[in-house]
Scaffold this active site. Structure first.
Site: not given
Ligand SMILES: *[C@@H]1O[C@H](CO)[C@@H](O)[C@H](O)[C@H]1NC(C)=O
Ligand SMILES: *[C@@H]1O[C@H](CO)[C@@H](O)[C@H](O)[C@H]1NC(C)=O
Length: 291
Positions: A102, A217, A272
């Protein structure tokens, strides 16, 4: 005495091994850089996956800017991560791998661009907003339903204090982004700067770039940002190869791909916060690169 015994534990054997390029000390260390609002805790599963298939791998999750501290401006973070990174790589003459999740993927890209003579082999970018972020999400309370207004916060002095503003890329305020965002446009070479050439060379020292992401995601928006795609001013997706930073190869992405060293791995069905714990993702997209 028969011949094979003569070589057992002998310097000759050692020499042969060295000449053949086999590393006798096992797998390269893996350095993990966490994402926004998380920390080393979230990477226990990943560390376990790695050491299970590659026993003896030294896995370090850098314990800096955890949880709320991860909202600090990225250049500050890069500075401190750089020190931690240097102290690990100094003890790894055969090189290391970087696995960055990320927001951490942008910190890693900055490290790779700014560190001369680094010895990173594979850079795994795990659902990282490499081309920026423009979207509301329910997972991050810091992205309230404000995406149309965020540019007012991000593209002025206040924004320089908040990590997400460093990669906030509002396609409807492109000139503000280019002028006032002091992180991503610099990293991408979208705003020219004096170190661009050196940064590009440094970045190109990696042997492999692995871009992982996918449509479910839910946080990275557009999700294609994990593969360097992004919105145009009509919010249509422009894929990596049609991006200006790719075409003019400002930071080395095109050269890497021309070399055959960009691997893309897209999985649907992964939210995610699951990328680093999903075993299928690990076995199909990550494992083979960490040798
Ligand atoms: C940014 O944060 C620093 C402290 O970390 C503070 O002194 C400064 O006033 C802040 N600037 C803005 C514009 O919010
Ligand atoms: C793990 O990944 C697979 C394949 O990419 C996906 O179908 C599955 O839903 C994922 N599971 C979780 C818990 O994320």
């Amino acid at each position: 005495m028969n011949t094979p015994h003569m070589f057992r534990g002998s310097p000759v054997l050692l020499l042969l091994l060295l000449l053949s390029g086999v590393r006798i000390d096992g797998y390269r260390p893996v350095i993990i850089v966490h994402g926004i609002l998380d920390g080393p805790k979230q990477f226990r599963t990943m560390s376990h996956y790695i050491t299970k298939v590659h026993p003896g791998t030294e896995v370090s999750v850098i314990d800096l800017y955890d949880d709320l501290d991860s909202l600090s401006p990225l250049w500050n973070q890069v500075q401190d991560y750089s020190k931690a990174f240097d102290s690990i790589v100094q003890k790894a003459p055969d090189g290391v791998h970087l696995l960055c999740f990320s927001q951490g993927g942008l910190i890693c890209r900055a490290l790779l661009s700014m560190t001369p003579h680094h010895n990173v082999h594979t850079f795994v970018s795990l659902s990282s907003p490499q081309a920026g972020q423009y979207g509301d999400t329910d997972y991050l309370w810091i992205f309230p339903s404000l995406k149309k207004e965020m540019f007012r916060i991000c593209y002025n002095a206040m924004g320089h204090n908040l990590s997400i503003c460093d990669y906030w890329n509002d396609p409807h305020h492109r000139s503000c982004y280019l002028r006032n965002n002091n992180f991503l446009p610099i990293l991408n070479g979208e705003r020219p700067h004096i170190d661009m050439k050196a940064w590009r060379e440094n970045f190109l020292r990696i042997k492999k770039l692995v871009l992982i992401g996918g449509p479910d995601d839910g946080v990275i928006t557009p999700w294609q940002s994990s593969q360097f795609g992004f919105y145009d001013s009509n919010e249509n997706i422009v894929e990596m190869r049609k991006q200006e930073f790719y075409k003019s190869d400002t930071f080395g992405l095109k050269a890497l791909e021309d070399r055959g060293d960009v691997a893309v791995c897209v999985h649907s069905g992964v939210k995610h916060v699951q990328w680093h714990s999903n075993h299928t993702v690990f076995t199909s997209c990550i494992e083979k690169w960490l040798t």
